[in-house]
Design a protein around this motif. Structure first.
Motif, mmCIF file in Angstrom:
data_model
loop_
_atom_site.group_PDB
_atom_site.id
_atom_site.type_symbol
_atom_site.label_atom_id
_atom_site.label_comp_id
_atom_site.label_asym_id
_atom_site.label_seq_id
_atom_site.Cartn_x
_atom_site.Cartn_y
_atom_site.Cartn_z
ATOM 1 N N GLU A 184 0.883 -1.172 0.000
ATOM 2 C CA GLU A 184 0.000 0.000 0.000
ATOM 3 C C GLU A 184 0.920 1.221 0.000
ATOM 4 O O GLU A 184 1.142 1.886 1.004
ATOM 5 C CB GLU A 184 -0.930 -0.050 1.212
ATOM 6 C CG GLU A 184 -1.877 -1.246 1.143
ATOM 7 C CD GLU A 184 -2.630 -1.509 2.438
ATOM 8 O OE1 GLU A 184 -2.244 -0.946 3.486
ATOM 9 O OE2 GLU A 184 -3.612 -2.268 2.399
ATOM 10 N N LEU A 187 0.250 4.730 1.475
ATOM 11 C CA LEU A 187 0.139 4.769 2.928
ATOM 12 C C LEU A 187 1.507 4.739 3.585
ATOM 13 O O LEU A 187 1.756 5.434 4.586
ATOM 14 C CB LEU A 187 -0.705 3.597 3.427
ATOM 15 C CG LEU A 187 -2.176 3.608 3.021
ATOM 16 C CD1 LEU A 187 -2.882 2.374 3.570
ATOM 17 C CD2 LEU A 187 -2.868 4.871 3.523
ATOM 18 N N LEU A 288 -11.345 -2.626 3.773
ATOM 19 C CA LEU A 288 -11.583 -1.290 3.241
ATOM 20 C C LEU A 288 -13.074 -1.058 3.021
ATOM 21 O O LEU A 288 -13.595 0.039 3.280
ATOM 22 C CB LEU A 288 -10.813 -1.119 1.930
ATOM 23 C CG LEU A 288 -10.561 0.305 1.429
ATOM 24 C CD1 LEU A 288 -9.877 1.145 2.482
ATOM 25 C CD2 LEU A 288 -9.731 0.275 0.162
ATOM 26 N N ASN A 335 -7.573 7.777 -1.515
ATOM 27 C CA ASN A 335 -7.327 6.650 -0.621
ATOM 28 C C ASN A 335 -7.166 5.341 -1.396
ATOM 29 O O ASN A 335 -6.311 4.504 -1.063
ATOM 30 C CB ASN A 335 -8.453 6.523 0.401
ATOM 31 C CG ASN A 335 -8.415 7.630 1.437
ATOM 32 O OD1 ASN A 335 -7.388 8.269 1.639
ATOM 33 N ND2 ASN A 335 -9.546 7.867 2.094
ATOM 34 N N TYR A 339 -3.946 2.942 -1.213
ATOM 35 C CA TYR A 339 -4.029 1.528 -0.873
ATOM 36 C C TYR A 339 -3.539 0.625 -2.012
ATOM 37 O O TYR A 339 -3.424 -0.580 -1.838
ATOM 38 C CB TYR A 339 -5.469 1.151 -0.523
ATOM 39 C CG TYR A 339 -5.871 1.480 0.895
ATOM 40 C CD1 TYR A 339 -5.514 0.642 1.948
ATOM 41 C CD2 TYR A 339 -6.616 2.618 1.182
ATOM 42 C CE1 TYR A 339 -5.890 0.935 3.256
ATOM 43 C CE2 TYR A 339 -6.989 2.923 2.488
ATOM 44 C CZ TYR A 339 -6.621 2.076 3.519
ATOM 45 O OH TYR A 339 -6.995 2.377 4.813
#
Length: 361
Positions: A184, A187, A288, A335, A339
């Motif tokens: 990811e 992140l 998620l 996001n 991810y």
């Protein structure tokens, strides 16, 4: 699952590789990793989307390296404890050291550190005494050591500041190299903020290794060599179709080859792979989806051919029957990129893994 064995090693073994003779290509990445550790670089980051072989890369490195080292899966720690505390990490480090060095050496290593007790080969750490930094300092005193933290983006689930700890370790522990992997990618980059002057890691030396998908030529060669190794006949047309379908994702190429090894024909092997991939992907995505069901809706919209910001937003509004705030929608897309489920290009948002796209289609 039965794992194929042929002289102890095959390319189509679906488990993460551990030896160099099991590993296809990635010589440059492995050499870069070896040189970084040899030069005592304190921090190495290995990035790449899921199923490109990051775990295999670090496993092979640890097995080939002249320096002792262990690998810890931060994602597994999070799933076990719902956080990644320094005590949990310290426990994993000590139990890893026991596996490679024996319990007596570990007891000698941490002699005098209060709050650590042993129960057989497992370790108990009392929160009020032993600290992760004390243990790392002792390891540093005993010589070169490599600590691999797989899926290191999960370190964000902690009250401790691991970024501050890493900055301290780079400055103070010249014998310890940290290797962080992350699928990811966004992140992990957000956690480390290596290019932000406000980050404790800003300005400190590090090496970044980014794994890319195999090229068409590499994918064909991988399947040819793997097929020869296990003694199965695969036609050129079958190879070309598999390569086109799987787009250089080594994990999927390996599972296709494994299905052929099990005796399935080309169509059956691809069909079973896609069935398994849907289950794997949706299981991974479930965490998620729990945060917001809109994530899954967006993935399904993109999988069906809507790629621009406006097309995706409009389709989502039609599904939900209401207007959606622009900022909230943009954050959802950001996001998904962080991810690793979406990739942003000049032409819009795309799913970088063809079987992830298949799962949501």
């Amino acid at each position: 699952m039965q794992v194929p064995v042929n002289g102890g090693s095959v390319l189509f073994n679906p488990r993460p590789k551990t030896r160099k003779d099991e590993f296809y290509d990635r010589e440059f990445e492995l050499m870069t990793l070896e040189r970084a550790v040899e030069k005592k670089v304190g921090l190495v980051i290995v990035l790449g989307i899921r199923r490109l072989g990051k775990s295999s890369l670090v496993n092979v490195f640890l097995n080939e390296s002249p320096y002792p080292g262990i690998r810890i899966d931060a994602r597994q720690l999070y799933f076990q404890h719902k956080s990644v505390s320094p005590n949990a990490l310290a426990k994993e480090i000590l139990e890893g050291l026991i596996r490679i060095s024996g319990i007596e050496k570990v007891k000698q290593l941490i002699s005098g550190i209060r709050g650590v007790s042993f129960m057989g080969l497992s370790v108990e750490i009392k929160r009020e005494h032993a600290t992760l930094t004390e243990i790392l300092e002792r390891i540093n005193e005993f010589g070169r050591f490599v600590l691999v933290i797989d899926e290191a983006q999960y370190l964000r689930f902690s009250k401790a500041s691991y970024v501050d700890m890493l900055a301290w370790a780079i400055d103070e522990l010249e014998n310890v190299t940290f290797i962080l992997t992350g699928s990811e990618v966004g992140l992990l980059e957000d956690l480390l903020r290596l290019h932000s002057p406000e980050s404790p890691l800003f300005g400190r030396p590090y090496v970044e290794i980014k794994l890319e998908r195999f090229s068409r030529e590499q994918s064909l060669d991988f399947l040819k060599k793997g097929s020869e190794e296990v003694g199965i006949e695969v036609t050129p047309d079958e190879l070309y179709e598999a390569v086109e379908e799987l787009d250089g994702i080594v994990g999927w190429l390996t599972l296709y080859g494994y299905n052929r090894f099990l005796g399935l024909g080309h169509r059956e092997a691809l069909g079973r792979l896609k069935e398994d991939a849907v289950k794997i992907v949706l299981s991974e995505f479930s965490k998620l989806k729990e945060i917001s069901p809109r994530y899954e809706l967006i993935m399904r919209i993109v999988a069906r051919g809507r790629h621009s910001w406006s097309e995706i937003k409009r389709s989502l509004e039609v599904i939900e029957g209401k207007k959606i705030d622009d900022r909230n929608f943009t954050n959802l897309l950001k996001n998904l990129v962080k991810y690793g489920y979406l990739e942003k290009t000049g032409e819009g948002y795309f799913i970088p893994d063809p079987l992830v796209e298949e799962a949501f289609r």
